[in-house]
Design an enzyme around this catalytic site. Structure first.
Site, PDB file in Angstrom:
ATOM      1  N   ARG A  35      36.699  25.195  49.629  1.00  0.00           N
ATOM      2  CA  ARG A  35      36.690  25.449  48.177  1.00  0.00           C
ATOM      3  C   ARG A  35      36.835  24.131  47.416  1.00  0.00           C
ATOM      4  O   ARG A  35      36.221  23.948  46.365  1.00  0.00           O
ATOM      5  CB  ARG A  35      37.823  26.437  47.852  1.00  0.00           C
ATOM      6  N   THR A 145      36.474  43.744  47.931  1.00  0.00           N
ATOM      7  CA  THR A 145      36.172  43.743  46.505  1.00  0.00           C
ATOM      8  C   THR A 145      35.784  45.137  46.006  1.00  0.00           C
ATOM      9  O   THR A 145      35.198  45.933  46.753  1.00  0.00           O
ATOM     10  CB  THR A 145      35.015  42.762  46.216  1.00  0.00           C
ATOM     11  N   SER A 187      25.433  41.468  44.537  1.00  0.00           N
ATOM     12  CA  SER A 187      25.132  40.045  44.769  1.00  0.00           C
ATOM     13  C   SER A 187      25.231  39.811  46.274  1.00  0.00           C
ATOM     14  O   SER A 187      25.771  40.645  47.007  1.00  0.00           O
ATOM     15  CB  SER A 187      26.147  39.137  44.059  1.00  0.00           C
ATOM     16  N   TYR A 189      27.133  37.677  47.687  1.00  0.00           N
ATOM     17  CA  TYR A 189      28.574  37.642  47.987  1.00  0.00           C
ATOM     18  C   TYR A 189      29.123  39.056  48.194  1.00  0.00           C
ATOM     19  O   TYR A 189      29.786  39.349  49.198  1.00  0.00           O
ATOM     20  CB  TYR A 189      29.351  36.927  46.866  1.00  0.00           C
ATOM     21  N   HIS A 190      28.862  39.950  47.223  1.00  0.00           N
ATOM     22  CA  HIS A 190      29.400  41.311  47.345  1.00  0.00           C
ATOM     23  C   HIS A 190      28.838  41.999  48.601  1.00  0.00           C
ATOM     24  O   HIS A 190      29.517  42.789  49.244  1.00  0.00           O
ATOM     25  CB  HIS A 190      29.081  42.131  46.080  1.00  0.00           C
ATOM     26  N   LYS A 193      30.851  41.515  51.691  1.00  0.00           N
ATOM     27  CA  LYS A 193      32.061  42.356  51.777  1.00  0.00           C
ATOM     28  C   LYS A 193      31.692  43.757  52.267  1.00  0.00           C
ATOM     29  O   LYS A 193      32.506  44.432  52.889  1.00  0.00           O
ATOM     30  CB  LYS A 193      32.742  42.429  50.403  1.00  0.00           C
ATOM     31  N   LEU A 247      37.723  37.205  32.392  1.00  0.00           N
ATOM     32  CA  LEU A 247      38.826  37.155  31.417  1.00  0.00           C
ATOM     33  C   LEU A 247      39.446  35.756  31.369  1.00  0.00           C
ATOM     34  O   LEU A 247      39.706  35.223  30.282  1.00  0.00           O
ATOM     35  CB  LEU A 247      39.877  38.227  31.759  1.00  0.00           C
ATOM     36  N   THR A 261      31.521  33.666  26.067  1.00  0.00           N
ATOM     37  CA  THR A 261      30.177  33.846  26.640  1.00  0.00           C
ATOM     38  C   THR A 261      29.997  35.259  27.197  1.00  0.00           C
ATOM     39  O   THR A 261      30.151  35.490  28.403  1.00  0.00           O
ATOM     40  CB  THR A 261      29.956  32.820  27.765  1.00  0.00           C
TER      41      THR A 261
HETATM   42  P1  NAD Z   1      39.153  30.930  46.670  1.00  0.00           P
HETATM   43  O1  NAD Z   1      37.773  30.456  46.841  1.00  0.00           O
HETATM   44  O2  NAD Z   1      40.015  30.313  45.622  1.00  0.00           O
HETATM   45  O3  NAD Z   1      39.930  30.818  48.074  1.00  0.00           O
HETATM   46  C1  NAD Z   1      39.325  31.036  49.315  1.00  0.00           C
HETATM   47  C2  NAD Z   1      39.961  30.063  50.313  1.00  0.00           C
HETATM   48  O4  NAD Z   1      39.371  30.270  51.594  1.00  0.00           O
HETATM   49  C3  NAD Z   1      39.725  28.598  49.934  1.00  0.00           C
HETATM   50  O5  NAD Z   1      40.920  27.867  50.029  1.00  0.00           O
HETATM   51  C4  NAD Z   1      38.673  28.132  50.960  1.00  0.00           C
HETATM   52  O6  NAD Z   1      38.798  26.753  51.248  1.00  0.00           O
HETATM   53  C5  NAD Z   1      39.019  29.019  52.151  1.00  0.00           C
HETATM   54  N1  NAD Z   1      37.870  29.250  53.061  1.00  0.00           N
HETATM   55  C6  NAD Z   1      36.627  29.702  52.765  1.00  0.00           C
HETATM   56  N2  NAD Z   1      35.875  29.758  53.880  1.00  0.00           N
HETATM   57  C7  NAD Z   1      36.676  29.351  54.908  1.00  0.00           C
HETATM   58  C8  NAD Z   1      36.471  29.172  56.294  1.00  0.00           C
HETATM   59  N3  NAD Z   1      35.288  29.402  56.858  1.00  0.00           N
HETATM   60  N4  NAD Z   1      37.508  28.751  57.052  1.00  0.00           N
HETATM   61  C9  NAD Z   1      38.708  28.484  56.488  1.00  0.00           C
HETATM   62  N5  NAD Z   1      38.965  28.607  55.186  1.00  0.00           N
HETATM   63  C10 NAD Z   1      37.949  29.042  54.398  1.00  0.00           C
HETATM   64  O7  NAD Z   1      39.081  32.523  46.454  1.00  0.00           O
HETATM   65  P2  NAD Z   1      40.188  33.524  45.876  1.00  0.00           P
HETATM   66  O8  NAD Z   1      39.889  33.769  44.453  1.00  0.00           O
HETATM   67  O9  NAD Z   1      41.531  33.084  46.289  1.00  0.00           O
HETATM   68  O10 NAD Z   1      39.794  34.834  46.664  1.00  0.00           O
HETATM   69  C11 NAD Z   1      40.395  35.108  47.924  1.00  0.00           C
HETATM   70  C12 NAD Z   1      39.793  36.377  48.495  1.00  0.00           C
HETATM   71  O11 NAD Z   1      40.025  37.453  47.598  1.00  0.00           O
HETATM   72  C13 NAD Z   1      38.284  36.270  48.697  1.00  0.00           C
HETATM   73  O12 NAD Z   1      37.919  36.804  49.938  1.00  0.00           O
HETATM   74  C14 NAD Z   1      37.714  37.081  47.563  1.00  0.00           C
HETATM   75  O13 NAD Z   1      36.526  37.682  47.959  1.00  0.00           O
HETATM   76  C15 NAD Z   1      38.815  38.097  47.278  1.00  0.00           C
HETATM   77  N6  NAD Z   1      38.810  38.510  45.863  1.00  0.00           N
HETATM   78  C16 NAD Z   1      39.021  37.594  44.862  1.00  0.00           C
HETATM   79  C17 NAD Z   1      39.014  38.004  43.527  1.00  0.00           C
HETATM   80  C18 NAD Z   1      39.184  37.051  42.374  1.00  0.00           C
HETATM   81  O14 NAD Z   1      39.025  37.474  41.215  1.00  0.00           O
HETATM   82  N7  NAD Z   1      39.523  35.789  42.616  1.00  0.00           N
HETATM   83  C19 NAD Z   1      38.813  39.367  43.231  1.00  0.00           C
HETATM   84  C20 NAD Z   1      38.605  40.274  44.277  1.00  0.00           C
HETATM   85  C21 NAD Z   1      38.614  39.829  45.589  1.00  0.00           C
HETATM   86  N1  USQ Z   2      30.645  37.938  32.586  1.00  0.00           N
HETATM   87  C1  USQ Z   2      30.368  37.674  31.249  1.00  0.00           C
HETATM   88  N2  USQ Z   2      30.591  36.411  30.798  1.00  0.00           N
HETATM   89  C2  USQ Z   2      31.094  35.410  31.591  1.00  0.00           C
HETATM   90  C3  USQ Z   2      31.384  35.706  32.939  1.00  0.00           C
HETATM   91  C4  USQ Z   2      31.142  36.974  33.414  1.00  0.00           C
HETATM   92  O1  USQ Z   2      29.937  38.544  30.499  1.00  0.00           O
HETATM   93  O2  USQ Z   2      31.260  34.299  31.090  1.00  0.00           O
HETATM   94  C5  USQ Z   2      30.416  39.300  33.119  1.00  0.00           C
HETATM   95  C6  USQ Z   2      29.508  39.331  34.335  1.00  0.00           C
HETATM   96  O3  USQ Z   2      28.148  39.363  33.976  1.00  0.00           O
HETATM   97  C7  USQ Z   2      30.007  40.583  35.045  1.00  0.00           C
HETATM   98  C8  USQ Z   2      31.489  40.650  34.695  1.00  0.00           C
HETATM   99  O4  USQ Z   2      31.667  39.796  33.569  1.00  0.00           O
HETATM  100  O5  USQ Z   2      29.404  41.714  34.485  1.00  0.00           O
HETATM  101  C9  USQ Z   2      32.420  40.210  35.810  1.00  0.00           C
HETATM  102  O6  USQ Z   2      32.085  38.902  36.227  1.00  0.00           O
HETATM  103  P1  USQ Z   2      33.163  37.986  36.993  1.00  0.00           P
HETATM  104  O7  USQ Z   2      32.553  36.652  37.229  1.00  0.00           O
HETATM  105  O8  USQ Z   2      34.462  38.039  36.289  1.00  0.00           O
HETATM  106  O9  USQ Z   2      33.378  38.822  38.353  1.00  0.00           O
HETATM  107  P2  USQ Z   2      32.492  38.966  39.664  1.00  0.00           P
HETATM  108  O10 USQ Z   2      31.300  38.121  39.676  1.00  0.00           O
HETATM  109  O11 USQ Z   2      32.292  40.428  39.903  1.00  0.00           O
HETATM  110  O12 USQ Z   2      33.468  38.420  40.813  1.00  0.00           O
HETATM  111  C10 USQ Z   2      34.888  38.365  40.711  1.00  0.00           C
HETATM  112  C11 USQ Z   2      35.379  37.476  41.854  1.00  0.00           C
HETATM  113  C12 USQ Z   2      35.017  38.122  43.183  1.00  0.00           C
HETATM  114  C13 USQ Z   2      35.555  39.531  43.235  1.00  0.00           C
HETATM  115  C14 USQ Z   2      35.082  40.374  42.046  1.00  0.00           C
HETATM  116  C15 USQ Z   2      35.792  41.698  41.953  1.00  0.00           C
HETATM  117  O13 USQ Z   2      34.805  36.176  41.755  1.00  0.00           O
HETATM  118  O14 USQ Z   2      35.562  37.351  44.249  1.00  0.00           O
HETATM  119  O15 USQ Z   2      35.164  40.168  44.422  1.00  0.00           O
HETATM  120  O16 USQ Z   2      35.430  39.659  40.831  1.00  0.00           O
HETATM  121  S1  USQ Z   2      34.778  42.966  41.272  1.00  0.00           S
HETATM  122  O17 USQ Z   2      34.139  42.446  40.049  1.00  0.00           O
HETATM  123  O18 USQ Z   2      35.634  44.088  40.952  1.00  0.00           O
HETATM  124  O19 USQ Z   2      33.759  43.294  42.252  1.00  0.00           O
END
Ligand code: NAD
Ligand code: USQ
Length: 406
Positions: A35, A145, A187, A189-190, A193, A247, A261
């Protein structure tokens, strides 16, 4: 308990590590620091100044007397090292955050798609294969997620992972079958999961692994009780167009005088959870482990749902920020409803932190303090879901005669 936190240097992993360490658990972080490398690739940095992981853990020890050990391991690539370390540690629990988690980053180019799938799916599978091979009885808690479900409702609340389906049998009768709720990732990414879910289902059924999958909503906030203990324990706080979540982005934008935005009409409804509750949920999930042979336990880890335009309205009323409706770089429903069940965490004692002015203002204050670290040209989200959408976004940006600044 002895707990391994995969991805413990990240936004949710770091405060979780501190929380569990503070509760007296022995915590080991496995992280490849990817990261931090991605920040370098994108030319951005966390709004908050983060120390190295070694320095962070040193400060933690100085402040609390607790030790957290850091192991530099790529969970997706260093399979033998991962297996050897797990064999040596024999952890009671493994918490898995180690994935590439930004949807826009996963859609930037074919290279980013390939990286995200290889990294996320291999990381998850490596952990499962090592646990099965070593006969570990550790409880694996994975951060999934809400996005695996897709966001549209059919007039019913989204259940916690499973759905009872009725199927017509050949003799004209009806049979009931419990299935994973159909996935509809929006996406690459999603999608990873959604793939993780199948891997968990297989290893729970075939090897009796004890697995909990937490389907988490968008996390907001930055501080937790433990990160507040010292300036150098501060959490990362992403604001850029790829990693900043909605947010938190709006709050930072308001703090630096940037318009909010909103993508499209802002009619997208999403599930949200505060970072403090996210950490608390992991503690609750650890205490409620499935038994060997049980199906994967799935929780919806969210506390409330909101439309993007309502969040923008809230932040605008609080700060006076201007709202800007922009062409949406994503392929997603312009408007959707979202009703989600989260009864299991409520039953385990979660007392949700709701969106409230005090907490929102605190985040704006953090953002103001570090506003000088914001590169405004990185705020606009430009990673597009398709080429066609990409040209609309580029036209809009260029039409304003700006690189990506308003
Ligand atoms: P982040 O990117 O801040 O942290 C992920 C960490 O994992 C980083 O420190 C990165 O270096 C490490 N990493 C990634 N690939 C790796 C690998 N191959 N080996 C070892 N380390 C590795 O993300 P976050 O926001 O802390 O999210 C953590 C988890 O929670 C994620 O799996 C994400 O999908 C899930 N999640 C996050 C959110 C959100 O809003 N941030 C929402 C829902 C789910
Ligand atoms: N959005 C805006 N303006 C912005 C950014 C985002 O309108 O400046 C909108 C996006 O188009 C989307 C929504 O806000 O409709 C959410 O976007 P986001 O970037 O906050 O969230 P998302 O891409 O879904 O991903 C984040 C985390 C991911 C996690 C996911 C949970 O990065 O790791 O899995 O939230 S969830 O959304 O419930 O699937």
């Amino acid at each position: 308990m002895k707990i391994v936190v995969l991805g413990g240097d990240g936004f949710v992993g770091w405060p979780t590590t501190l929380h569990l360490s503070n509760l007296g658990h022995e915590v080991h972080i496995f992280d490849n620091l990817s990261r931090r490398w991605i920040d370098t690739e994108l030319g951005v940095q966390s709004l908050t100044p983060m120390d190295s992981i070694q320095e962070r853990t040193r400060i933690w020890h100085e402040v609390t007397g607790h030790r957290v050990q850091f192991h530099l391991i790529d969970v997706a690539k260093d399979y033998e090292i991962l297996k050897a370390r797990l064999e040596q540690l024999q952890p009671d629990a493994i918490i898995h955050f180690a994935e590439q988690r930004a949807a826009p980053y996963s859609m930037k180019s074919d290279r980013h798609k390939v990286y995200t799938v290889n990294n996320n799916v291999s990381a998850t599978h490596n952990v499962l294969a090592a646990m099965a091979e070593l006969g570990l009885t550790s409880h694996l808690v994975h951060l999934g997620t809400m996005g695996v479900y897709g966001y549209s409702t059919v007039g019913a609340a989204i259940p916690e992972g499973y759905l009872t389906a009725r199927i017509e049998t050949m003799d004209g009768g009806e049979a009931e079958q419990e299935i994973l709720y159909p996935t509809r990732p929006g996406s690459v990414y999603h999608m990873t999961k959604s793939l993780d879910q199948i891997l968990f289902q297989f290893y729970a059924q075939n090897d009796g692994l004890r697995i909990t999958d937490l389907h988490q909503g968008v996390v907001w906030g930055t501080h937790t009780q433990e990160t507040r203990l010292h300036d150098q324990l501060i959490n990362r706080f992403d604001y850029d167009g790829d990693y900043g979540t909605v947010l938190n982005r709006f709050l930072i934008q308001a703090a630096v005088g940037h318009p909010l935005t909103v993508h499209g009409t802002g009619g997208q409804t999403r599930a949200f959870i505060h970072i403090q509750d996210s950490v608390r949920c992991i503690e609750l999930a650890l205490a409620d482990a499935p038994k060997p042979g049980d199906r994967v336990k799935i929780f919806n880890q969210m506390t409330e749902t909101h439309k993007v335009r309502d969040l923008a309205g809230l932040v605008s009323r609080l700060t006076g920020a201007e709202i800007r409706n922009l062409p949406n770089p994503r392929k997603e429903a312009a408007e959707n409803d979202l009703v989600v069940r989260n009864d299991q965490f409520l039953a385990l004692g979660l007392d949700p932190i709701r969106l409230q002015d005090g907490l929102l203002s605190e985040i704006v204050e953090v953002a103001r303090k570090y506003a000088h670290r914001v590169d405004r040209s990185r705020i606009r989200a430009v990673s597009a879901w398709t080429r066609e959408i990409g040209s609309t976004v580029v036209r809009d940006v260029e039409g304003k005669g700006l690189k990506s600044v308003f």
